[in-house]
Motif scaffolding. Structure first.
Motif, PDB file in Angstrom:
ATOM      1  N   ALA A 141       2.328   1.807  -3.442  1.00 38.47           N
ATOM      2  CA  ALA A 141       1.313   2.312  -4.363  1.00 38.47           C
ATOM      3  C   ALA A 141       1.044   3.791  -4.100  1.00 38.47           C
ATOM      4  O   ALA A 141       0.907   4.585  -5.045  1.00 38.47           O
ATOM      5  CB  ALA A 141       0.038   1.500  -4.235  1.00 38.47           C
ATOM      6  N   ASP A 142       0.980   4.181  -2.835  1.00 38.04           N
ATOM      7  CA  ASP A 142       0.762   5.595  -2.497  1.00 38.04           C
ATOM      8  C   ASP A 142       1.932   6.453  -2.978  1.00 38.04           C
ATOM      9  O   ASP A 142       1.727   7.537  -3.537  1.00 38.04           O
ATOM     10  CB  ASP A 142       0.583   5.765  -0.989  1.00 38.04           C
ATOM     11  N   ASN A 143       3.152   5.986  -2.747  1.00 38.63           N
ATOM     12  CA  ASN A 143       4.329   6.742  -3.192  1.00 38.63           C
ATOM     13  C   ASN A 143       4.338   6.899  -4.709  1.00 38.63           C
ATOM     14  O   ASN A 143       4.677   7.968  -5.229  1.00 38.63           O
ATOM     15  CB  ASN A 143       5.614   6.052  -2.732  1.00 38.63           C
ATOM     16  N   ARG A 144       3.957   5.843  -5.414  1.00 41.11           N
ATOM     17  CA  ARG A 144       3.918   5.906  -6.876  1.00 41.11           C
ATOM     18  C   ARG A 144       2.872   6.927  -7.332  1.00 41.11           C
ATOM     19  O   ARG A 144       3.117   7.724  -8.231  1.00 41.11           O
ATOM     20  CB  ARG A 144       3.600   4.513  -7.434  1.00 41.11           C
ATOM     21  N   ALA A 145       1.706   6.922  -6.691  1.00 42.88           N
ATOM     22  CA  ALA A 145       0.646   7.863  -7.067  1.00 42.88           C
ATOM     23  C   ALA A 145       1.074   9.302  -6.796  1.00 42.88           C
ATOM     24  O   ALA A 145       0.849  10.196  -7.617  1.00 42.88           O
ATOM     25  CB  ALA A 145      -0.633   7.547  -6.304  1.00 42.88           C
ATOM     26  N   VAL A 146       1.718   9.549  -5.661  1.00 43.68           N
ATOM     27  CA  VAL A 146       2.160  10.900  -5.321  1.00 43.68           C
ATOM     28  C   VAL A 146       3.205  11.369  -6.321  1.00 43.68           C
ATOM     29  O   VAL A 146       3.170  12.522  -6.785  1.00 43.68           O
ATOM     30  CB  VAL A 146       2.707  10.944  -3.876  1.00 43.68           C
ATOM     31  N   GLU A 202       0.832  -1.206   0.000  1.00 46.48           N
ATOM     32  CA  GLU A 202       0.000   0.000   0.000  1.00 46.48           C
ATOM     33  C   GLU A 202       0.867   1.257   0.000  1.00 46.48           C
ATOM     34  O   GLU A 202       0.582   2.222  -0.711  1.00 46.48           O
ATOM     35  CB  GLU A 202      -0.926   0.004   1.212  1.00 46.48           C
ATOM     36  N   LYS A 203       1.946   1.230   0.790  1.00 48.11           N
ATOM     37  CA  LYS A 203       2.823   2.395   0.853  1.00 48.11           C
ATOM     38  C   LYS A 203       3.501   2.633  -0.494  1.00 48.11           C
ATOM     39  O   LYS A 203       3.621   3.777  -0.950  1.00 48.11           O
ATOM     40  CB  LYS A 203       3.870   2.193   1.941  1.00 48.11           C
TER      41      LYS A 203
END
Length: 105
Positions: A87-92, A84-85
């Motif tokens: 995926a969040d870093n990639r989105a940001v 999850e982390k």
């Protein structure tokens, strides 16, 4: 079997296990493969408390099933959180790159 390591020769006799042919498990590349069952269970070494350079250890550490299940659950939880982390870093990073390209930043 005679082996040699760094100039020292020694005799190696691997342990043999008696097995019985089981049922056909399936086919692999056109050949049947079978399960093999041990005729008698292997002899386990006795548990011994040992010391190496002043540090005590055991040759058969005993972990309860509850501890093992807890470790597996904790590891699964950590893997999920890491995914999850990531995926969040990639989105940001994608949003930041889009903002830079559009001139907002």
């Amino acid at each position: 079997m005679k082996l040699k390591y760094r100039g020292v020769t020694y005799e190696y006799n691997p342990a043999t296990l008696e097995t019985t042919e089981g049922e056909v498990g399936g086919k692999y590349r056109g050949l049947d493969w079978r399960f093999r069952n041990l005729k008698k269970p292997p002899v386990l070494q006795p548990s011994v408390n040992l010391t190496y350079r002043g540090v005590a250890y055991n040759n058969h550490p005993i972990a309860s099933e509850e501890e093992a299940a807890t470790k597996v659950n904790e590891k699964a939880r950590q893997l999920m959180l890491n995914k999850e982390k990531a995926a969040d870093n990639r989105a940001v990073s994608m949003l930041y790159r889009l903002a830079q390209e559009s001139g907002l930043v």
